[in-house]
Write a protein that holds these residues in place. Structure first.
Motif, PDB file in Angstrom:
ATOM      1  N   GLU A   1     -74.206  35.171  39.426  1.00  0.00           N
ATOM      2  CA  GLU A   1     -72.904  34.605  39.772  1.00  0.00           C
ATOM      3  C   GLU A   1     -71.840  35.686  39.601  1.00  0.00           C
ATOM      4  OE1 GLU A   1     -70.656  31.142  40.974  1.00  0.00           O
ATOM      5  OE2 GLU A   1     -72.802  31.294  40.604  1.00  0.00           O
ATOM      6  N   VAL A   2     -71.289  36.144  40.712  1.00  0.00           N
ATOM      7  CA  VAL A   2     -70.274  37.196  40.675  1.00  0.00           C
ATOM      8  C   VAL A   2     -69.027  36.677  41.378  1.00  0.00           C
ATOM      9  CG1 VAL A   2     -69.686  39.550  41.341  1.00  0.00           C
ATOM     10  CG2 VAL A   2     -72.028  38.996  40.686  1.00  0.00           C
ATOM     11  N   GLY A   3     -67.903  36.705  40.674  1.00  0.00           N
ATOM     12  CA  GLY A   3     -66.694  36.149  41.262  1.00  0.00           C
ATOM     13  C   GLY A   3     -65.451  36.924  40.880  1.00  0.00           C
ATOM     14  N   SER A   4     -64.386  36.611  41.581  1.00  0.00           N
ATOM     15  CA  SER A   4     -63.086  37.203  41.288  1.00  0.00           C
ATOM     16  C   SER A   4     -62.003  36.315  41.876  1.00  0.00           C
ATOM     17  CB  SER A   4     -62.972  38.612  41.863  1.00  0.00           C
ATOM     18  OG  SER A   4     -61.723  39.188  41.543  1.00  0.00           O
ATOM     19  N   ASN A   5     -61.041  35.981  41.039  1.00  0.00           N
ATOM     20  CA  ASN A   5     -59.865  35.243  41.494  1.00  0.00           C
ATOM     21  C   ASN A   5     -60.235  33.942  42.200  1.00  0.00           C
ATOM     22  OD1 ASN A   5     -57.066  35.017  41.552  1.00  0.00           O
ATOM     23  ND2 ASN A   5     -56.902  35.920  43.596  1.00  0.00           N
ATOM     24  N   GLY A   6     -61.227  33.235  41.642  1.00  0.00           N
ATOM     25  CA  GLY A   6     -61.586  31.921  42.159  1.00  0.00           C
ATOM     26  C   GLY A   6     -62.610  31.914  43.277  1.00  0.00           C
ATOM     27  N   THR A   7     -63.045  33.073  43.758  1.00  0.00           N
ATOM     28  CA  THR A   7     -64.064  33.153  44.816  1.00  0.00           C
ATOM     29  C   THR A   7     -65.314  33.801  44.239  1.00  0.00           C
ATOM     30  OG1 THR A   7     -62.369  33.371  46.518  1.00  0.00           O
ATOM     31  CG2 THR A   7     -64.610  34.015  47.109  1.00  0.00           C
ATOM     32  N   ALA A   8     -66.471  33.173  44.462  1.00  0.00           N
ATOM     33  CA  ALA A   8     -67.693  33.675  43.824  1.00  0.00           C
ATOM     34  C   ALA A   8     -68.861  33.652  44.791  1.00  0.00           C
ATOM     35  CB  ALA A   8     -68.015  32.835  42.586  1.00  0.00           C
ATOM     36  N   TYR A   9     -69.814  34.523  44.510  1.00  0.00           N
ATOM     37  CA  TYR A   9     -71.108  34.549  45.195  1.00  0.00           C
ATOM     38  C   TYR A   9     -72.184  34.181  44.166  1.00  0.00           C
ATOM     39  CZ  TYR A   9     -68.912  36.976  49.133  1.00  0.00           C
ATOM     40  OH  TYR A   9     -68.119  37.309  50.195  1.00  0.00           O
ATOM     41  N   SER A  10     -73.191  33.456  44.618  1.00  0.00           N
ATOM     42  CA  SER A  10     -74.235  32.996  43.701  1.00  0.00           C
ATOM     43  C   SER A  10     -75.469  33.894  43.714  1.00  0.00           C
ATOM     44  CB  SER A  10     -74.643  31.561  44.053  1.00  0.00           C
ATOM     45  OG  SER A  10     -75.122  31.492  45.385  1.00  0.00           O
ATOM     46  N   SER A  11     -75.508  34.877  44.599  1.00  0.00           N
ATOM     47  CA  SER A  11     -76.633  35.808  44.638  1.00  0.00           C
ATOM     48  C   SER A  11     -76.172  37.107  45.289  1.00  0.00           C
ATOM     49  CB  SER A  11     -77.824  35.223  45.412  1.00  0.00           C
ATOM     50  OG  SER A  11     -77.497  35.049  46.778  1.00  0.00           O
ATOM     51  N   ALA A  12     -76.982  38.147  45.115  1.00  0.00           N
ATOM     52  CA  ALA A  12     -76.665  39.442  45.708  1.00  0.00           C
ATOM     53  C   ALA A  12     -77.959  40.181  45.989  1.00  0.00           C
ATOM     54  CB  ALA A  12     -75.780  40.274  44.783  1.00  0.00           C
ATOM     55  N   VAL A  13     -77.924  41.021  47.013  1.00  0.00           N
ATOM     56  CA  VAL A  13     -79.028  41.933  47.281  1.00  0.00           C
ATOM     57  C   VAL A  13     -78.694  43.236  46.568  1.00  0.00           C
ATOM     58  CG1 VAL A  13     -80.343  43.171  49.023  1.00  0.00           C
ATOM     59  CG2 VAL A  13     -79.542  40.840  49.486  1.00  0.00           C
ATOM     60  N   VAL A  14     -79.523  43.593  45.587  1.00  0.00           N
ATOM     61  CA  VAL A  14     -79.226  44.718  44.697  1.00  0.00           C
ATOM     62  C   VAL A  14     -80.257  45.815  44.914  1.00  0.00           C
ATOM     63  CG1 VAL A  14     -78.955  45.430  42.290  1.00  0.00           C
ATOM     64  CG2 VAL A  14     -78.230  43.145  43.011  1.00  0.00           C
ATOM     65  N   ARG A  15     -79.796  47.048  44.897  1.00  0.00           N
ATOM     66  CA  ARG A  15     -80.710  48.190  44.914  1.00  0.00           C
ATOM     67  C   ARG A  15     -80.039  49.376  44.236  1.00  0.00           C
ATOM     68  NH1 ARG A  15     -80.310  52.075  49.394  1.00  0.00           N
ATOM     69  NH2 ARG A  15     -78.440  51.654  50.620  1.00  0.00           N
ATOM     70  N   ARG A  16     -80.841  50.154  43.499  1.00  0.00           N
ATOM     71  CA  ARG A  16     -80.326  51.361  42.857  1.00  0.00           C
ATOM     72  C   ARG A  16     -80.218  52.472  43.893  1.00  0.00           C
ATOM     73  NH1 ARG A  16     -78.932  53.220  38.299  1.00  0.00           N
ATOM     74  NH2 ARG A  16     -79.404  51.244  37.257  1.00  0.00           N
ATOM     75  N   LEU A  17     -79.120  53.223  43.836  1.00  0.00           N
ATOM     76  CA  LEU A  17     -78.903  54.339  44.756  1.00  0.00           C
ATOM     77  C   LEU A  17     -79.325  55.665  44.135  1.00  0.00           C
ATOM     78  CD1 LEU A  17     -75.408  53.320  46.173  1.00  0.00           C
ATOM     79  CD2 LEU A  17     -77.658  52.853  47.152  1.00  0.00           C
ATOM     80  N   ASP A  18     -79.020  55.843  42.868  1.00  0.00           N
ATOM     81  CA  ASP A  18     -79.447  57.026  42.119  1.00  0.00           C
ATOM     82  C   ASP A  18     -79.395  56.672  40.648  1.00  0.00           C
ATOM     83  OD1 ASP A  18     -76.719  57.387  41.243  1.00  0.00           O
ATOM     84  OD2 ASP A  18     -76.309  58.392  43.148  1.00  0.00           O
ATOM     85  N   GLU A  19     -79.525  57.677  39.799  1.00  0.00           N
ATOM     86  CA  GLU A  19     -79.623  57.404  38.360  1.00  0.00           C
ATOM     87  C   GLU A  19     -78.361  56.745  37.819  1.00  0.00           C
ATOM     88  OE1 GLU A  19     -80.585  59.867  34.225  1.00  0.00           O
ATOM     89  OE2 GLU A  19     -80.740  60.857  36.188  1.00  0.00           O
ATOM     90  N   ASP A  20     -77.210  57.018  38.421  1.00  0.00           N
ATOM     91  CA  ASP A  20     -75.934  56.560  37.870  1.00  0.00           C
ATOM     92  C   ASP A  20     -75.244  55.481  38.699  1.00  0.00           C
ATOM     93  OD1 ASP A  20     -76.033  58.387  35.687  1.00  0.00           O
ATOM     94  OD2 ASP A  20     -75.404  59.983  37.056  1.00  0.00           O
ATOM     95  N   SER A  21     -75.828  55.030  39.797  1.00  0.00           N
ATOM     96  CA  SER A  21     -75.123  54.059  40.639  1.00  0.00           C
ATOM     97  C   SER A  21     -76.090  53.086  41.283  1.00  0.00           C
ATOM     98  CB  SER A  21     -74.308  54.783  41.725  1.00  0.00           C
ATOM     99  OG  SER A  21     -75.149  55.510  42.591  1.00  0.00           O
ATOM    100  N   PHE A  22     -75.567  51.902  41.595  1.00  0.00           N
ATOM    101  CA  PHE A  22     -76.354  50.900  42.306  1.00  0.00           C
ATOM    102  C   PHE A  22     -75.444  50.135  43.259  1.00  0.00           C
ATOM    103  CE2 PHE A  22     -74.826  48.822  38.467  1.00  0.00           C
ATOM    104  CZ  PHE A  22     -74.421  47.567  38.904  1.00  0.00           C
ATOM    105  N   GLU A  23     -76.052  49.483  44.209  1.00  0.00           N
ATOM    106  CA  GLU A  23     -75.325  48.756  45.263  1.00  0.00           C
ATOM    107  C   GLU A  23     -75.586  47.269  45.127  1.00  0.00           C
ATOM    108  OE1 GLU A  23     -75.234  49.779  49.791  1.00  0.00           O
ATOM    109  OE2 GLU A  23     -76.852  48.335  49.482  1.00  0.00           O
ATOM    110  N   MET A  24     -74.534  46.488  45.331  1.00  0.00           N
ATOM    111  CA  MET A  24     -74.640  45.026  45.378  1.00  0.00           C
ATOM    112  C   MET A  24     -74.089  44.562  46.722  1.00  0.00           C
ATOM    113  SD  MET A  24     -73.369  44.019  41.517  1.00  0.00           S
ATOM    114  CE  MET A  24     -74.025  42.347  41.611  1.00  0.00           C
ATOM    115  N   GLN A  25     -74.937  43.931  47.525  1.00  0.00           N
ATOM    116  CA  GLN A  25     -74.531  43.418  48.842  1.00  0.00           C
ATOM    117  C   GLN A  25     -74.499  41.899  48.742  1.00  0.00           C
ATOM    118  OE1 GLN A  25     -74.627  45.734  51.847  1.00  0.00           O
ATOM    119  NE2 GLN A  25     -73.524  44.165  52.979  1.00  0.00           N
TER     120      GLN A  25
END
Length: 611
Positions: A229-253
């Motif tokens: 559950e990821v949200g901000s200012n009253g708007t939220a998503y209940s799932s995300a497609v996640v993948r690591r990009l490198d050792e220090d970063s990852f992506e959430m779609q």
């Protein structure tokens, strides 16, 4: 200064320092292509008992002003490469000799059969090929690994090619490398370009060297859907497609519209936010709300835990500034409130298919329906109107306003404002008008496209006129119309099937389980692939009953049951008995679309063989 002798001595000395290697390299070698070989042993005795194999070597020496000068490539005749390939490869050394004999730097190229094949691809006959070089490792253990790999690559067979069927028999893959490989990050293994050998081991005991490119991606670098559950200012998503990009970063779609790239962790975490204005209204609206919420608050909530974070960068596909995006959000909010008021599924609205003219008309409808404004329309009249929304329509009533030339609009399907409809054939007297619902006056050709039907209220609409004499007949016709709409509307197929099911259940409650209502219930289930064995037994029982009892439509009911049972032979027999004229007389019945033979017979006026 004997450059070749110094070069051979340099390589021999480096190899001699390795416990499992024995050099046999001659500076006065008279062989055509190589200067000798290196023997590889499994033990320290370096005896015949622990002999593993040998690797052919070629040593070249070059004088330079500075032996430390970097050498990245060396030109080798193409004809030599062909010969090395035929000889199962070679470990090719080039030694730079400085002004004094002590100044020496050794380089190498592991010319395996696959590596040579890659080098020869674009090398014309008679040419010299630039071969990439690396500095020979000083660590004896590393040099031993290099020679061990060179020995392994002698098994490579360019002429064999690769049969994809071997992948079906794959038991494991073994990777041999001259250097340590980090399997915690994505790896690209290319036996034709790097110091690596990839061996496919099959279930029947074969070990086959693979050419080409093998990409190895750790699981956390692959996209995976995570319930979060990821949200901000009253708007939220209940799932995300996640993948690591490198050792220090990852992506959430979160959708095709919103992507976060998170770098670092804790207080050092920063985020890049990317927004794409996709066509689907519901997706775009949620994305813009979320995007602006993150920018405005600099706060994100993950599974109920709120924490601040730094926005490192933002990207919006419209190229507009925040002000323009806020105006766009306001327009989206107005549009969404209009469709919500009309009971429209926002996921069906594709804004990329709404042209400027339609957008302006929707803005007028917003004022009329949400702000109760009366619109000035020249040449208007009391009527039903269709407002196009991309490939869809809204059906509305245009009614006189409080002053001439002013018009108000109403939703004919609004459950909170039920109205009585009367319908009569053109030219017939008023006394022959029939009480109907708003659904009965919708033309069948428009039915699949109208978004504001509020099909969850269809039963209530017919219950309101249940005492009228023609209500059940009209309701049955709407059941068939909903089935026909389901057959032509992929996006709304389930919506229309559910409406047909609810209305048909109401008819059964009103009139009992008549053969017609039963067949309609079964063809709804057939379309959803939900017919049970008990249903099929009941269909067979009805088929026998109608044959035994006869009646005006017994032959059609019998054919309908055969279609539901997928009895091709029986369907063919019954279609032949009915003939094309009889089939054409009922060509609007949705059940005929469920079987290719009946569908073809209706379309062509001819009953041919099944198939």
């Amino acid at each position: 200064m004997r450059v070749e002798i110094l070069a051979v001595n340099e390589i021999s000395n480096l190899v001699a320092g390795c416990q499992h290697l024995v050099p046999y390299i001659d500076s006065n070698d008279r062989t055509l292509l190589t200067d000798g070989h290196i023997d590889l042993h499994s033990g320290l005795r370096q005896s015949r008992e622990d002999f593993v194999g040998r690797v052919s070597v070629q040593v070249k020496g070059q004088s330079r002003k500075r032996a430390s000068q970097r050498l990245s490539t060396y030109r080798v005749p193409r004809v030599d490469l062909l010969a090395y390939q035929a000889g199962e490869g070679v470990l090719y050394f080039v030694v730079l000799i400085g002004p004094t004999p002590e100044e020496r730097t050794a380089y190498y190229a592991l010319l395996s059969p696959f590596a040579i094949a890659a080098l020869l691809e674009k090398a014309p006959a008679g040419s010299k090929v630039s071969v990439p070089l690396k500095e020979v490792p000083k660590d004896p253990a590393e040099l031993e690994r290099l020679v061990t790999l060179a020995h392994k690559t002698r098994e490579q067979r360019v002429s064999l090619g690769f049969d994809p069927i071997l992948l079906q028999k794959m038991k494991s893959i073994t990777v041999h490398s001259a250097a340590d490989l980090d399997f915690d990050v994505p790896l690209t293994l290319n036996p034709g370009a790097g110091e690596v050998a990839v061996v496919l081991n099959t279930t029947d005991g074969l070990s086959i060297h693979l050419d080409g490119i093998l990409e190895m991606v750790p699981g956390n670098y692959l996209p995976r859907t995570v319930d979060i559950e990821v949200g901000s200012n009253g708007t939220a998503y209940s799932s995300a497609v996640v993948r690591r990009l490198d050792e220090d970063s990852f992506e959430m779609q979160f959708s095709e519209a919103v992507r976060l790239i998170v770098r670092g962790s804790g207080r050092g975490m920063s985020t890049d936010i990317s927004l794409t204005l996709v066509g689907q209204l519901s997706t775009r609206l949620q994305a813009v709300r979320f995007f602006l919420g993150l920018i405005d608050t600099r706060v994100i909530t993950v599974n109920g835990q709120t924490s601040p974070f730094t926005v490192a960068g933002t990207t919006s596909s419209d190229g507009d500034d925040d002000g323009g995006l806020r105006q766009h959000l306001a327009a989206l909010e107005d549009l969404a409130s209009l469709f919500d008021a009309l009971g429209v599924d926002l996921s069906l609205i594709d804004l990329s298919r709404v042209d400027d003219g339609q957008a302006n008309q929707l803005n007028m409808l917003y004022r009329a329906l949400m702000r109760n404004e009366e619109l000035a329309i020249d040449g208007g009249g009391t009527s039903r109107v269709l407002q196009q929304v991309g490939p869809w329509n809204l059906e509305l009533l245009m009614l006189p306003g409080t002053s001439p030339g002013r018009w108000r609009f109403e939703d004919p399907f609004a459950p909170e404002a039920p109205r009585q409809w009367r319908w009569r054939e053109k030219g017939k007297p008023e006394m022959e008008a029939v009480t109907v619902t708003a659904y009965d006056v919708v033309e069948d050709e428009h039915l699949p496209t109208i978004l504001n039907l509020r099909l969850d209220s269809v039963v209530a609409a017919y219950e309101a006129i249940a005492d009228a004499p023609d209500t059940t007949r009209l309701a049955n016709e709407r059941v068939l119309a909903f089935l026909a709409a389901a057959d032509v509307s992929t996006e709304r197929r389930l919506e229309f099937l559910r409406a047909a099911s609810r209305l048909n259940d109401w008819l059964i409650a009103e009139e009992g389980a008549t053969p017609i209502h039963d067949v309609n219930r079964w063809q709804i289930l057939f379309r959803q692939e939900l017919l049970t064995p008990d249903d099929e037994q009941n269909i067979r029982a009805l088929k026998r009953q109608v044959v035994r009892d006869g009646g005006a439509n017994a032959d059609l009911l019998e054919l309908g049951c055969a279609i539901l049972l997928k009895d091709d032979g029986e369907v063919s027999f019954l279609v032949d008995r009915l003939g094309p004229e009889r089939m054409r007389s009922v060509d609007s019945w949705p059940i005929w679309k469920l079987h290719p033979l009946t569908s073809s017979a209706v379309a062509q006026g001819d009953a041919g063989p099944v198939g």
